[in-house]
Design an enzyme around this catalytic site. Sequence first.
Site, PDB file in Angstrom:
ATOM      1  N   SER A  15      46.265  41.441  39.350  1.00 33.61           N
ATOM      2  CA  SER A  15      46.101  40.281  40.428  1.00 33.61           C
ATOM      3  C   SER A  15      47.150  40.191  41.008  1.00 33.61           C
ATOM      4  CB  SER A  15      45.287  40.208  39.796  1.00 33.61           C
ATOM      5  OG  SER A  15      44.155  39.235  38.811  1.00 33.61           O
ATOM      6  N   CYS A  43      41.742  41.638  35.343  1.00 30.09           N
ATOM      7  CA  CYS A  43      41.110  41.025  36.133  1.00 30.09           C
ATOM      8  C   CYS A  43      39.767  42.862  35.997  1.00 30.09           C
ATOM      9  CB  CYS A  43      41.093  39.789  37.342  1.00 30.09           C
ATOM     10  SG  CYS A  43      39.794  39.356  37.366  1.00 30.09           S
ATOM     11  N   CYS A  48      38.006  39.696  33.497  1.00 25.68           N
ATOM     12  CA  CYS A  48      37.077  38.818  34.519  1.00 25.68           C
ATOM     13  C   CYS A  48      35.696  39.785  34.388  1.00 25.68           C
ATOM     14  CB  CYS A  48      37.497  38.493  35.677  1.00 25.68           C
ATOM     15  SG  CYS A  48      39.186  38.017  35.854  1.00 25.68           S
ATOM     16  N   LYS A  51      33.122  42.191  32.475  1.00 30.54           N
ATOM     17  CA  LYS A  51      32.946  41.111  31.290  1.00 30.54           C
ATOM     18  C   LYS A  51      32.169  39.855  32.396  1.00 30.54           C
ATOM     19  CE  LYS A  51      34.629  37.411  31.657  1.00 30.54           C
ATOM     20  NZ  LYS A  51      35.727  36.047  31.474  1.00 30.54           N
ATOM     21  N   TYR A 180      38.707  32.053  24.644  1.00 22.36           N
ATOM     22  CA  TYR A 180      37.735  32.158  25.868  1.00 22.36           C
ATOM     23  C   TYR A 180      37.239  33.455  25.085  1.00 22.36           C
ATOM     24  CZ  TYR A 180      40.250  33.957  29.489  1.00 22.36           C
ATOM     25  OH  TYR A 180      40.965  35.163  29.733  1.00 22.36           O
ATOM     26  N   GLU A 184      33.470  34.289  24.630  1.00 25.64           N
ATOM     27  CA  GLU A 184      32.464  34.723  25.990  1.00 25.64           C
ATOM     28  C   GLU A 184      32.049  36.701  25.655  1.00 25.64           C
ATOM     29  OE1 GLU A 184      34.478  33.792  29.894  1.00 25.64           O
ATOM     30  OE2 GLU A 184      35.728  35.121  29.050  1.00 25.64           O
ATOM     31  N   HIS A 438      17.832  17.037  43.752  1.00 23.09           N
ATOM     32  CA  HIS A 438      16.986  16.511  43.129  1.00 23.09           C
ATOM     33  C   HIS A 438      15.724  17.137  43.330  1.00 23.09           C
ATOM     34  CE1 HIS A 438      14.826  14.005  40.182  1.00 23.09           C
ATOM     35  NE2 HIS A 438      13.694  14.783  41.047  1.00 23.09           N
ATOM     36  N   GLU A 443      23.374  17.246  40.115  1.00 28.85           N
ATOM     37  CA  GLU A 443      22.447  15.160  40.408  1.00 28.85           C
ATOM     38  C   GLU A 443      23.030  14.246  39.501  1.00 28.85           C
ATOM     39  OE1 GLU A 443      18.748  14.057  40.243  1.00 28.85           O
ATOM     40  OE2 GLU A 443      18.284  15.532  39.893  1.00 28.85           O
TER      41      GLU A 443
HETATM   42  C1  LIG Z   1      38.629  40.786  28.197  1.00 29.62           C
HETATM   43  C2  LIG Z   1      39.494  39.822  29.683  1.00 29.62           C
HETATM   44  C3  LIG Z   1      38.711  38.278  30.157  1.00 29.62           C
HETATM   45  C4  LIG Z   1      39.173  37.629  31.557  1.00 29.62           C
HETATM   46  N1  LIG Z   1      38.127  37.104  32.377  1.00 29.62           N
HETATM   47  C5  LIG Z   1      39.000  35.799  32.752  1.00 29.62           C
HETATM   48  C6  LIG Z   1      38.267  35.237  33.964  1.00 29.62           C
HETATM   49  O1  LIG Z   1      36.627  35.126  33.478  1.00 29.62           O
HETATM   50  N2  LIG Z   1      38.499  34.733  35.069  1.00 29.62           N
HETATM   51  C7  LIG Z   1      40.344  34.648  34.463  1.00 29.62           C
HETATM   52  O2  LIG Z   1      40.789  33.914  36.021  1.00 29.62           O
HETATM   53  N3  LIG Z   1      40.865  35.330  34.051  1.00 29.62           N
HETATM   54  C8  LIG Z   1      40.281  36.381  33.128  1.00 29.62           C
HETATM   55  N4  LIG Z   1      41.221  36.742  32.413  1.00 29.62           N
HETATM   56  C9  LIG Z   1      42.439  36.506  32.488  1.00 29.62           C
HETATM   57  C10 LIG Z   1      42.967  37.725  34.110  1.00 29.62           C
HETATM   58  O3  LIG Z   1      42.782  38.550  33.793  1.00 29.62           O
HETATM   59  C11 LIG Z   1      44.669  37.619  33.929  1.00 29.62           C
HETATM   60  O4  LIG Z   1      44.940  36.288  33.947  1.00 29.62           O
HETATM   61  C12 LIG Z   1      44.819  38.764  34.969  1.00 29.62           C
HETATM   62  O5  LIG Z   1      45.020  39.724  35.448  1.00 29.62           O
HETATM   63  C13 LIG Z   1      46.557  37.829  35.760  1.00 29.62           C
HETATM   64  O6  LIG Z   1      46.755  39.106  36.593  1.00 29.62           O
HETATM   65  P1  LIG Z   1      48.483  39.850  36.141  1.00 29.62           P
HETATM   66  O7  LIG Z   1      48.540  39.968  38.216  1.00 29.62           O
HETATM   67  O8  LIG Z   1      49.215  39.259  35.752  1.00 29.62           O
HETATM   68  O9  LIG Z   1      48.923  40.914  35.310  1.00 29.62           O
HETATM   69  P2  LIG Z   1      47.001  42.213  35.697  1.00 29.62           P
HETATM   70  O10 LIG Z   1      46.189  42.033  36.046  1.00 29.62           O
HETATM   71  O11 LIG Z   1      46.683  42.778  33.835  1.00 29.62           O
HETATM   72  O12 LIG Z   1      47.541  43.561  36.523  1.00 29.62           O
HETATM   73  C14 LIG Z   1      49.093  43.955  35.214  1.00 29.62           C
HETATM   74  C15 LIG Z   1      49.670  45.638  35.837  1.00 29.62           C
HETATM   75  O13 LIG Z   1      50.374  45.763  35.604  1.00 29.62           O
HETATM   76  C16 LIG Z   1      49.962  47.530  34.467  1.00 29.62           C
HETATM   77  N5  LIG Z   1      51.596  47.787  34.421  1.00 29.62           N
HETATM   78  C17 LIG Z   1      52.030  46.759  33.339  1.00 29.62           C
HETATM   79  N6  LIG Z   1      53.457  47.595  32.826  1.00 29.62           N
HETATM   80  C18 LIG Z   1      53.869  48.461  34.250  1.00 29.62           C
HETATM   81  C19 LIG Z   1      54.878  49.540  33.776  1.00 29.62           C
HETATM   82  N7  LIG Z   1      55.717  49.239  33.713  1.00 29.62           N
HETATM   83  N8  LIG Z   1      54.827  49.782  35.470  1.00 29.62           N
HETATM   84  C20 LIG Z   1      53.614  49.915  36.391  1.00 29.62           C
HETATM   85  N9  LIG Z   1      52.182  49.449  35.673  1.00 29.62           N
HETATM   86  C21 LIG Z   1      52.154  47.963  34.624  1.00 29.62           C
HETATM   87  C22 LIG Z   1      48.902  47.281  33.927  1.00 29.62           C
HETATM   88  O14 LIG Z   1      48.903  48.845  34.484  1.00 29.62           O
HETATM   89  C23 LIG Z   1      47.972  46.542  35.200  1.00 29.62           C
HETATM   90  O15 LIG Z   1      47.391  47.222  35.987  1.00 29.62           O
HETATM   91  C24 LIG Z   1      40.299  37.783  31.711  1.00 29.62           C
HETATM   92  C25 LIG Z   1      41.349  38.925  30.713  1.00 29.62           C
HETATM   93  C26 LIG Z   1      40.687  39.684  29.961  1.00 29.62           C
HETATM   94  C27 LIG Z   1      41.499  40.725  28.684  1.00 29.62           C
END
Ligand SMILES: Cc1cc2nc3c(=O)[nH]c(=O)nc-3n(C[C@H](O)[C@H](O)[C@H](O)COP(=O)(O)OP(=O)(O)OC[C@H]3O[C@@H](n4cnc5c(N)ncnc54)[C@H](O)[C@@H]3O)c2cc1C
Length: 453
Positions: A15, A43, A48, A51, A180, A184, A438, A443
């Site tokens: 993300s 995510c 997210c 899930k 959470y 979930e 309503h 509401e």
């Molecule tokens: C089961 C679950 C449900 C969730 N539900 C929600 C929700 O409903 N709403 C919400 O807001 N958040 C939710 N989250 C949290 C959300 O997924 C994270 O907050 C979000 O993805 C963080 O984004 P990020 O960019 O920090 O890391 P990430 O999305 O984790 O991305 C990091 C990326 O870096 C890559 N990577 C890591 N190290 C290396 C490396 N050395 N070289 C190359 N690539 C690498 C990984 O493979 C990954 O693709 C959930 C998390 C989980 C586990």
Amino acid sequence: MPQFDVDLFVIGAGSGGVRAARVAAQYGARVKVAEEYRVGGTCVIRGCVPKKLLVYASRFADEFEDAAGFGWQVPSPAFDWKTLIANKDREIARLEGIYRTNLERAGAQLIEARAVVEGPHTVVLPATGERITARNILIATGGRPADQPHFVGREHAISSNEVFHLAALPERITIIGGGYIAIEFAAVFAGLGSKVTLVHRGPHLLRGFDEDVRTTLEADYKARGIEILLERTVARADKVQDRLRVTLCDGSTHETDVLLSAAGRVPYTQGLGLAASGVALNERGAVMVDEFSRTNVPSIFAVGDVTDRVNLTPMAIREGQAFADTVFGERPTRVDHKLIPTAVFGTPEIGVVGLTESEARAQYAQLKVYKASFRPLKATLSGRQERTLMKLLVDGATDKIVGAHMVGDHAGEQVQLLGIALSMGATKADFDRTLAVHPTSAEEWVTMRTPVA
Ligand SMILES: Cc1cc2nc3c(=O)[nH]c(=O)nc-3n(C[C@H](O)[C@H](O)[C@H](O)COP(=O)(O)OP(=O)(O)OC[C@H]3O[C@@H](n4cnc5c(N)ncnc54)[C@H](O)[C@@H]3O)c2cc1C
């Protein structure tokens, strides 16, 4: 001025990383992004989105049950896990494709490999040994499931990474955790028909949430047949043929088919070369950053879960955007980590924004608490006993709303809109002046008149 291969090297296409890479490229920066697993990050691939798709699947159980009160005769419904997982996987693959296209269109180059940091301006791709120099490096590697808790037979437990690809719907599942993610998945599997046992070491589920929310959820989960074992930990897990025997710290045992450990996540900094490059990490292994997401090494920044600030997707995206605006858009932008609307997609659903009652009491001497607890209109015919809880916290001195909490249908959707009102500084008088829609549940937000405390 030294010459670098690129202006920005982003490690992690999740993300935060994808947003930063796209925006920086749109500002004209030469950008490369490394991803070791799948584009889209936690995510999209195993958080997210998948899930929520499973949550939707699980909630049909209520719909089928509720339909009878409205005159529908639904033949005993049958559920097929494999169909759900295949359809979910197809959608995730489609989304991953969109993420790739968006990066490409913005002009950022994707490298499908692991990358590690070698110095303030150098990353290495261990698979090939290739070195790439960058004016700036952005660490956006996210988090991973914690190895904790340790117990004998821990290797039999799966994490949230694997739960999305179980070969079959388990008849019984034991979930470790009270946060959470545990909540979930408990709702998902209970809705799909598994017998669910939640084992949590704390005295109540959902630490950090409002007490009313916590007690309401616990009661609702119990009423839905979810077994909640509080103040207990898993002591060991033994494989007995194709099942697991779980022994808890109190000596009790039960059998289960799947043991899911959902007891927290940790920043994914292991083996990333950060310490050797002089980047300061905290005791949890999170990258320490300032309000502009800059580390103590001026050319290296970090956003998202790897910084362990607020571990949610919209936050990672906001931080990625702010980083790109600051460093490549000449618009220094701080990210506000307060007043974050958020949802827990259990069943029932939870939505919250602002302070809990105990936090608000500590900050405001004249706190007013408004509460509504009711059976929604639909329940009158469906016969469902579950009540909806809504709670507003108001600073009596200024009339400002400082917290809103809900347990009930569409709580996540409702709290998104409440978040706008609260971030605009809405007062109770503003809510009172607003006409009700309503008949809705929402509401109640504008019709609560008498404080309960
Ligand atoms: C089961 C679950 C449900 C969730 N539900 C929600 C929700 O409903 N709403 C919400 O807001 N958040 C939710 N989250 C949290 C959300 O997924 C994270 O907050 C979000 O993805 C963080 O984004 P990020 O960019 O920090 O890391 P990430 O999305 O984790 O991305 C990091 C990326 O870096 C890559 N990577 C890591 N190290 C290396 C490396 N050395 N070289 C190359 N690539 C690498 C990984 O493979 C990954 O693709 C959930 C998390 C989980 C586990």
